[in-house]
Design a protein around this motif. Structure first.
Motif, PDB file in Angstrom:
ATOM      1  N   GLU A 118       0.846  -1.194   0.000  1.00 28.05           N
ATOM      2  CA  GLU A 118       0.000   0.000   0.000  1.00 28.05           C
ATOM      3  C   GLU A 118       0.886   1.250   0.000  1.00 28.05           C
ATOM      4  O   GLU A 118       2.027   1.197   0.443  1.00 28.05           O
ATOM      5  N   PRO A 119       0.321   2.371  -0.459  1.00 23.28           N
ATOM      6  CA  PRO A 119       1.091   3.621  -0.421  1.00 23.28           C
ATOM      7  C   PRO A 119       1.606   3.921   0.990  1.00 23.28           C
ATOM      8  O   PRO A 119       0.936   3.613   1.968  1.00 23.28           O
ATOM      9  N   ARG A 120       2.772   4.475   1.066  1.00 28.74           N
ATOM     10  CA  ARG A 120       3.414   4.855   2.326  1.00 28.74           C
ATOM     11  C   ARG A 120       3.701   3.675   3.251  1.00 28.74           C
ATOM     12  O   ARG A 120       3.848   3.824   4.444  1.00 28.74           O
ATOM     13  N   THR A 121       3.740   2.488   2.678  1.00 28.29           N
ATOM     14  CA  THR A 121       4.085   1.304   3.468  1.00 28.29           C
ATOM     15  C   THR A 121       5.438   0.787   2.995  1.00 28.29           C
ATOM     16  O   THR A 121       5.700   0.737   1.789  1.00 28.29           O
ATOM     17  N   ASN A 122       6.293   0.430   3.944  1.00 28.71           N
ATOM     18  CA  ASN A 122       7.601  -0.081   3.535  1.00 28.71           C
ATOM     19  C   ASN A 122       7.511  -1.558   3.142  1.00 28.71           C
ATOM     20  O   ASN A 122       6.550  -2.253   3.470  1.00 28.71           O
ATOM     21  N   LEU A 123       8.527  -2.007   2.433  1.00 39.36           N
ATOM     22  CA  LEU A 123       8.502  -3.373   1.902  1.00 39.36           C
ATOM     23  C   LEU A 123       8.450  -4.426   3.008  1.00 39.36           C
ATOM     24  O   LEU A 123       7.724  -5.418   2.888  1.00 39.36           O
TER      25      LEU A 123
END
Ligand code: FES
Length: 127
Positions: free
Chosen positions: A43-48
């Motif tokens: 999701e946007p603004r979520t790190n891997l």
């Protein structure tokens, strides 16, 4: 973003290299289990790292703050951005090495090899 991932252990076991052009094609055809090879959506603004964990995977990590390199991945295709980098050398960055705990996708599609802690040069960085 869609992230196709592969465990570095598979490369070690099979004698594959990060620079193999057909690395992910070979992986897709090898009947690997879902922890070693698969895809997650970020999701946007979520790190891997978080996205992988939310999808039920356990990727290596320690500090979660960009300071230890345990969470390092090699980005083979696509691009991520890291807000900061204090530990990876220029040479590693050029090889596509990124810290998954602070890396956000830039491109819609990514291919990453995780669990690269035994990649030459990274062993010494891990705390
Ligand atoms: Fe330490 Fe990502 S977990 S740098």
């Amino acid at each position: 973003a869609r992230v196709e991932f592969l465990d570095y252990d598979v490369l070690t076991d099979r004698g594959w290299s990060l620079t193999d052009d057909d690395l992910f094609e070979k992986a897709a055809e090898s009947g690997l289990d879902g922890d070693a090879y698969g895809e997650v959506f970020v999701e946007p603004r979520t790190n891997l790292l978080k996205a992988a964990e939310d999808a039920g995977h356990s990727w290596p990590f320690a500090c979660r703050g960009g300071a230890c390199a345990n969470c390092a991945v090699a980005v083979v295709d696509g691009e991520v951005k890291m807000p900061s980098n204090h530990i990876l050398s220029e040479e590693m960055l050029e090889q596509g090495v990124r810290l998954s705990c602070i890396s956000l996708p830039v491109t819609d599609d990514l291919r990453v090899v995780y669990n690269i802690e035994h990649l030459p040069g990274l062993d010494e960085l891990r705390l």
